[in-house]
Design an enzyme around this catalytic site. Structure first.
Site, PDB file in Angstrom:
ATOM      1  N   LYS A  51       8.802  -6.345  -0.318  1.00  0.00           N
ATOM      2  CA  LYS A  51       8.036  -5.248  -0.895  1.00  0.00           C
ATOM      3  C   LYS A  51       8.999  -4.133  -1.311  1.00  0.00           C
ATOM      4  CE  LYS A  51       4.056  -2.301   0.403  1.00  0.00           C
ATOM      5  NZ  LYS A  51       3.120  -2.016   1.529  1.00  0.00           N
ATOM      6  N   SER A  94      -2.377  -2.478   5.078  1.00  0.00           N
ATOM      7  CA  SER A  94      -1.643  -2.859   3.873  1.00  0.00           C
ATOM      8  C   SER A  94      -1.009  -4.236   3.908  1.00  0.00           C
ATOM      9  CB  SER A  94      -0.578  -1.804   3.554  1.00  0.00           C
ATOM     10  OG  SER A  94      -1.174  -0.634   3.067  1.00  0.00           O
ATOM     11  N   SER A 153      -1.633  -2.140   0.410  1.00  0.00           N
ATOM     12  CA  SER A 153      -0.640  -1.843  -0.603  1.00  0.00           C
ATOM     13  C   SER A 153       0.390  -2.949  -0.825  1.00  0.00           C
ATOM     14  CB  SER A 153       0.089  -0.542  -0.249  1.00  0.00           C
ATOM     15  OG  SER A 153       0.886  -0.698   0.926  1.00  0.00           O
TER      16      SER A 153
END
Length: 541
Positions: free
Chosen positions: A111, A216, A192
């Site tokens: 990420k 997330s 996210s």
């Protein structure tokens, strides 16, 4: 799988609205490593029939075919220009008799809020941090490199991990644009860790690493039909991760199988001199994560089912089938009602976020190289206002502004909010429920099916005027800093839904074993077909 109570749910779309019958015209040819596990790939590399270079090249080609073209998933924000060179180095080590472990030569995506001190960016999806170079790898990246993983690239995310402005759009960032759900391209991937979830679901990598503050990892993993693990706070170091709130932030693996998640978590876990929370890691936990997952873990287990408020009937039906599957496996499932005090905890959680974000972001920005002009949260706010068209075309930065207004962490408002979060989630919540009902773990709906990406006044044609209803079950464990695991449970109108297992601190090995048994019995994961929509396109008259 025959006659299993979940079988009819895998085609529940017929009970709602008809799903498109074919894959998207942009879908690629069959992928030779589709659904491959870490151990399967290691077996081939050990036998000499596969190299890290060939495997890495295959994933790069698949990213080009699906992410940059074809269905244009937009999950990968950046490719590591050194990926093939890293694979070659690891192939050389293997040829010389050095194998670092089960991750040796395995391509991993990170990420884009996880720092790498290489030729890639680390931006949290924001244009404000383009060119701002971390001086060191995040601690978890160093552990992955040590374990022999090939860092393939970075994934897109909900900008600033979904904590910049009100009504943020999951999977969208100013730098990366919009990531699409691979099961229906007009649906949200959730966030996210949006790009990480989509990349794993679409077989763009073997493993991806996500981060979570309050959902997330769990939410996008559920929405994209994969396994996601949010570990106990302190199991994985946060050093080098762009923060939201130190009391809740963590990183964890996102994979297609529970076994792969356990292996990656074992590689990520470990003490970090710069991260106080990791000093509490129990001895032997890493080894227990590496060990084979025990069969029939559900037999004799006591599980507390936590009901989510206002769940739609179709989701309630899916959960009922999942609970029956747990019982069929020999587990005792006790209905404990809704999680006590969770609505009160939400407001307190946000207060903690605002206070800790300002402190954490300012500290992170201070670690960057001298070339960045972003030295504080105030600088980021100014940048976003000066680049309104690029950074705020869809939503603003109200969360940033609220965080900037907060004072030091000695203020009673902060201390009281943090204490309330811990009390509600721990002593009056997870710990109390486990003790009262003598539970091995709690189970709940991980999240609702994917919502439409676009914000329109029109009702969601599948789920009504407000989209799919029912809250996520991940908040209690997130607030407590305790572990949770989501595993594919079913599909509703072709959209995945996960079942969540969570429990007390440092119970990852138990949760993974329970989740693996459920996974083996239900086999609910299905590869995405990259449909433009889960609805048939009306024929014009």
């Amino acid at each position: 799988m025959k006659n299993h109570p979940l079988l009819f749910l895998l085609t529940l779309s017929t009970a709602l609205l008809p799903a498109t019958e074919t894959t998207s015209p942009g879908a690629p040819a069959p992928f030779p490593f589709a659904e491959a596990t870490i151990e399967q790939l290691q077996t081939r590399m050990q036998a000499g029939t596969l190299t890290a270079h060939a495997l890495t090249a295959a994933y790069l080609a698949r990213i080009a075919a699906l992410d940059r073209a074809g269905p244009n998933l937009n999950a990968v924000i950046e490719i590591n220009p050194d990926a093939l060179a890293l694979a070659d180095q690891l192939d050389g080590e293997r040829a010389a008799g050095k194998v670092r472990g089960l991750l040796h030569g395995i391509p991993v995506l990170l990420k884009d809020n996880i720092a790498t001190a290489d030729r890639m960016e680390t931006t949290a999806g924001s244009l404000a941090l383009v060119g701002a170079k971390p001086l060191h790898d995040a601690a978890l990246v160093a552990r992955l490199r040590q374990a022999g993983a090939v860092i393939l690239g970075k994934t897109n995310l909900s900008e600033w991990a979904n904590f910049r402005g009100d009504r943020s759009v999951s999977g969208w960032s100013g730098r990366g644009g919009q990531t699409h759900n691979p099961y229906a391209l007009d649906r949200s991937p959730s966030g996210s860790s949006s790009g990480s979830a989509v990349a794993v679901a679409a077989n763009l990598c073997v493993v991806a690493i996500g981060t979570e503050t309050a959902g997330s990892i769990i939410v996008p993993a559920s929405t994209c039909g994969i396994v996601g693990v949010k570990p106990t706070l302190g199991l994985v170091s946060r050093t080098g991760i762009i923060p939201i709130a130190a009391s809740f932030d963590t990183a964890g693996p996102m994979t297609r199988t529970v076994r792969d998640a356990a292996l990656v978590l074992a590689a990520l876990a470990g003490d970090d001199a710069a991260e106080a929370a990791t000093h509490e890691l129990p001895g032997g936990l890493r080894e227990s994560l590496k060990a084979p997952l025990p069969a029939n873990a559900l037999k004799g287990a006591r599980l507390g089912y936590v009901r989510i408020a206002q769940v739609q009937p179709n989701l309630d039906q899916a959960l009922g089938a999942a609970l029956q599957s747990l019982r069929d496996a020999g587990a005792e499932v006790i209905e404990v009602g809704e999680f006590p005090g969770i609505d009160q905890a939400r407001g307190q959680m946000l207060e903690v976020f605002y206070y800790e974000m300002k402190i954490g972001l300012n500290a992170y920005l201070a670690t960057l190289g001298p070339e960045t002009r972003m030295k504080s949260l105030a600088d980021l706010i100014t940048f976003n206002d000066e680049h309104w068209a690029q950074e705020q075309p869809l939503f603003g930065q109200q969360e940033f502004v609220r965080a900037q207004s907060k004072g030091p962490l000695t203020e009673p408002a902060y201390l009281n909010a943090l204490a309330a979060c811990r009390r509600i989630s721990r002593s009056e919540g997870i710990d109390a429920l486990r003790e009262r009902y003598h539970l091995d773990a709690l189970v709940a709906l991980a999240n609702t099916p994917a919502k439409l990406i676009a914000r329109t006044e029109a009702a969601d044609p599948l789920f009504g005027p407000h989209g799919p209803s029912g809250d996520s079950g991940c908040l209690p464990a997130a607030l407590a800093g305790y572990p949770s695991v989501t595993v594919p449970m079913t599909a509703v109108a072709g959209l995945p839904v996960g079942l969540l297992f969570y429990g007390g601190a440092w119970t990852e090995a138990k949760l993974l074993a329970l989740a693996a048994d459920f996974e083996a019995r239900t086999q609910a994961r299905r590869e995405p077909r990259f449909l433009p929509s889960v609805l048939k396109i009306p024929v014009a008259k």
